[in-house]
Motif scaffolding. Structure first.
Motif, short mmCIF file in Angstrom:
data_model
loop_
_atom_site.label_atom_id
_atom_site.label_comp_id
_atom_site.label_asym_id
_atom_site.label_seq_id
_atom_site.Cartn_x
_atom_site.Cartn_y
_atom_site.Cartn_z
N LYS A 1 -2.21 -7.91 22.77
CA LYS A 1 -2.46 -7.78 21.33
C LYS A 1 -1.89 -8.98 20.57
N TYR B 1 -0.25 -9.63 16.59
CA TYR B 1 0.13 -8.96 15.35
C TYR B 1 -0.59 -9.63 14.20
N HIS C 1 8.67 -7.40 13.63
CA HIS C 1 10.08 -7.36 13.22
C HIS C 1 10.33 -6.31 12.13
N VAL D 1 8.61 -3.90 11.44
CA VAL D 1 8.23 -2.59 11.99
C VAL D 1 9.42 -1.91 12.68
N GLY E 1 4.52 -13.04 22.92
CA GLY E 1 4.07 -12.42 21.67
C GLY E 1 2.70 -11.79 21.76
N GLY F 1 2.06 -9.15 23.88
CA GLY F 1 2.17 -7.78 24.36
C GLY F 1 1.94 -7.61 25.85
N ALA G 1 12.86 -1.30 20.28
CA ALA G 1 11.40 -1.39 20.41
C ALA G 1 10.75 -0.48 19.39
N SER G 2 9.66 -0.95 18.80
CA SER G 2 8.85 -0.09 17.96
C SER G 2 7.72 0.47 18.83
N ASP H 1 3.51 -2.13 19.97
CA ASP H 1 2.89 -2.77 21.14
C ASP H 1 2.27 -1.76 22.09
N GLY I 1 4.25 -11.64 17.34
CA GLY I 1 5.26 -11.03 18.21
C GLY I 1 6.66 -11.44 17.82
N ALA I 2 7.53 -11.46 18.81
CA ALA I 2 8.95 -11.66 18.51
C ALA I 2 9.26 -13.06 18.00
O1 PMV Z 1 6.81 -10.37 21.33
P1 PMV Z 1 6.34 -8.96 21.54
O2 PMV Z 1 4.87 -8.91 21.86
O3 PMV Z 1 7.17 -8.21 22.51
O4 PMV Z 1 6.48 -8.21 20.14
C1 PMV Z 1 7.75 -7.89 19.59
C2 PMV Z 1 7.56 -7.24 18.26
C3 PMV Z 1 8.84 -6.84 17.52
O5 PMV Z 1 8.43 -6.28 16.27
C4 PMV Z 1 9.71 -8.05 17.24
C5 PMV Z 1 9.66 -5.82 18.30
C6 PMV Z 1 8.99 -4.45 18.39
O6 PMV Z 1 9.33 -3.71 19.34
O7 PMV Z 1 8.17 -4.09 17.53
#
Ligand code: PMV
Length: 327
Positions: free
Chosen positions: A9, A11, A16, A18, A116, A118, A160-161, A164, A285-286
Motif C-alpha cells: 500500500k 499512504y 504517523h 494515525v 513504506g 506495507g 502499530a495502527s 497497514d 509510511g514511516a
Molecule cells: O512504513 P510502514 O509501511 O510500516 O508504515 C508505518 C505507518 C505508521 O503510521 C508510521 C505506523 C503505523 O503503524 O501506522
C-alpha cells in the motif's frame, strides 16, 4: 500446499498521526507479497524469502524460538522478515487450534522491505491466510485483518495502527481511525512511486514523533493538523478531485517533515516529482528513507525520478481492489 497473496500500500494521507487516533487513508497497490506454506511433519519452520530489496535467504528453526541463519543479507532484515512470519504462523496455529503445526514457507515479495509500502503487513496477512488454509481453517477477510494487526502489534511492541494490515487484508482505498476501519470509494489514482533503496526504522521514527508530540504543543497541533487534512482529503477523494488530492499530499509531506520523519533523499524525490509537474508528492509510511508517492497522469514524474541520483527504482502503481486471497 497453499499460496496466498496480499497487496502492499501507499499512504495517500495520515501516517504517523494515525498512531494517535487521527484518521488515515492508505491505498492498496498492485504490488503483492506471495506466501506459500506446506505443512511439515515436525513443528519446525523453514522460511525462504525473496524480496525486492534483499538477496534470497533460507532459515530453519524449531518451534517459534528464533533461528541461526547462515546468510549473506543483513541480520536485521532476516529478523524483520522472520519476526512477521513467526507472528503470522502463531496466529494461524491459534485460529486452527494446531499449536504444534510446522511449515515450509516461501515468501516472494514485489514490495521492498521497510520502505513504506506495507511489505510486512502484506507478508503477515498472506502468511496467516495461507497457513490457516493449509490447516483447513478458512478465515474471513475481517479475521485476517484482526489477526494480522495482533501479529504486527506483537512484533512492533505495541507501536502499530490498524491501517497497514486492514488495507492489505481488504485491498482498495480504506479509512482507518482508531479501531474503526472501512473501505472507501476511490477514483483511478495515477500513483508514481520512487524508492531510494533504503529503509526506515519504523519503531524509532514512531518514537521520535511521540517524543516531539509530548515535548511541544505545536508538535501535538501538527499531528492534529494531519487529522484535519485527512478529513479534507476524504472529501477530495469522494469528489474525485485529483488536483486537491495532490495539494493535500504536498501539505501532508510538509507536516511529516516538520515531525522529523522525512530525509534528504525523500525530499529530493518529492521535489523532483513536483518539478516534473506531479499534482502532489509525499513520503509514504514511516519515512526516514524508502518511498515517496506522487500523483501524475503523465510520464513526466516517472522519467524525472528515473534519472534522479539517489532514486534506485521508480514505477507506476495502481489501486488494487483485491485484498488477501488464495492464488
Ligand atoms: O512504513 P510502514 O509501511 O510500516 O508504515 C508505518 C505507518 C505508521 O503510521 C508510521 C505506523 C503505523 O503503524 O501506522
Amino acid at each position: 500446499m497453499v499460496t496466498a497473496s496480499a497487496p502492499g500500500k501507499v499512504y495517500l494521507f495520515g501516517e504517523h498521526a494515525v498512531v494517535y487516533g487521527e484518521p488515515a487513508v492508505p491505498c492498496a497497490i498492485d504490488r503483492r507479497a506471495r506466501v506459500t506454506v506446506e505443512r511439515r511433519a515436525d513443528d519446525h519452520l523453514r522460511v525462504h524469502a525473496e524480496d525486492l530489496s534483499l538477496d534470497g535467504f533460507t532459515v530453519e528453526y524449531g518451534g517459534t524460538t528464533g533461528g541461526d541463519p547462515d546468510v549473506d543479507v543483513p541480520q536485521s532484515l532476516v529478523e524483520a522478515a522472520t519476526g512477521y512470519v513467526d507472528a503470522a504462523v502463531e496466529q494461524a496455529r491459534d485460529a486452527a487450534d494446531a499449536p504444534d503445526a510446522g511449515f515450509d514457507i516461501t515468501i516472494e515479495s514485489e514490495i521492498p522491505l521497510g520502505a513504506g509500502l506495507g511489505s510486512s503487513a502484506a507478508v503477515t496477512a498472506a502468511g496467516i491466510y495461507a497457513a490457516a488454509e493449509e490447516l483447513g481453517t478458512d478465515l474471513s477477510t475481517d479475521e485476517v485483518a484482526e489477526r494480522a494487526y495482533s501479529a504486527e502489534l506483537a512484533v512492533q511492541e505495541g507501536n502499530a495502527s490498524r491501517a497497514d494490515t486492514f488495507c492489505s487484508a481488504t485491498g482498495g482505498a480504506v479509512r482507518v481511525e482508531g479501531d474503526d476501519c472501512r473501505s472507501l470509494d476511490a477514483p483511478e489514482l495515477p500513483f508514481v512511486v520512487g524508492f531510494d533503496g533504503g529503509a526506515g526504522d519504523t519503531g524509532a521514527l514512531v518514537s521520535g514523533v511521540r517524543e516531539l508530540k509530548n515535548s511541544y504543543d505545536f508538535a501535538a497541533d501538527t499531528v492534529a493538523a494531519v487529522g484535519d487534512l485527512v478529513r479534507s482529503g476524504e472529501d477530495a477523494l469522494a469528489a474525485g478531485d485529483l488536483e486537491e488530492l495532490g495539494e493535500l499530499m504536498d501539505f501532508n509531506h510538509g507536516l511529516l517533515s516538520a515531525l522529523g520523519v522525512s530525509s534528504r533523499s525523500l525530499d529530493a524525490m518529492v521535489w523532483a516529482a513536483r518539478d516534473a509537474g506531479a499534482l502532489g508528492a509525499k513520503l509514504t509510511g514511516a519515512g526516514g528513507g524508502g518511498c515517496v508517492v506522487a500523483l501524475d497522469e503523465s510520464e513526466e514524474t516517472e522519467t524525472a525520478l528515473r534519472y534522479l541520483p539517489g532514486c534506485e527504482e521508480t514505477f507506476r502503481a495502481e489501486l488494487d481492489t483485491e485484498g488477501v486471497h488464495v492464488e
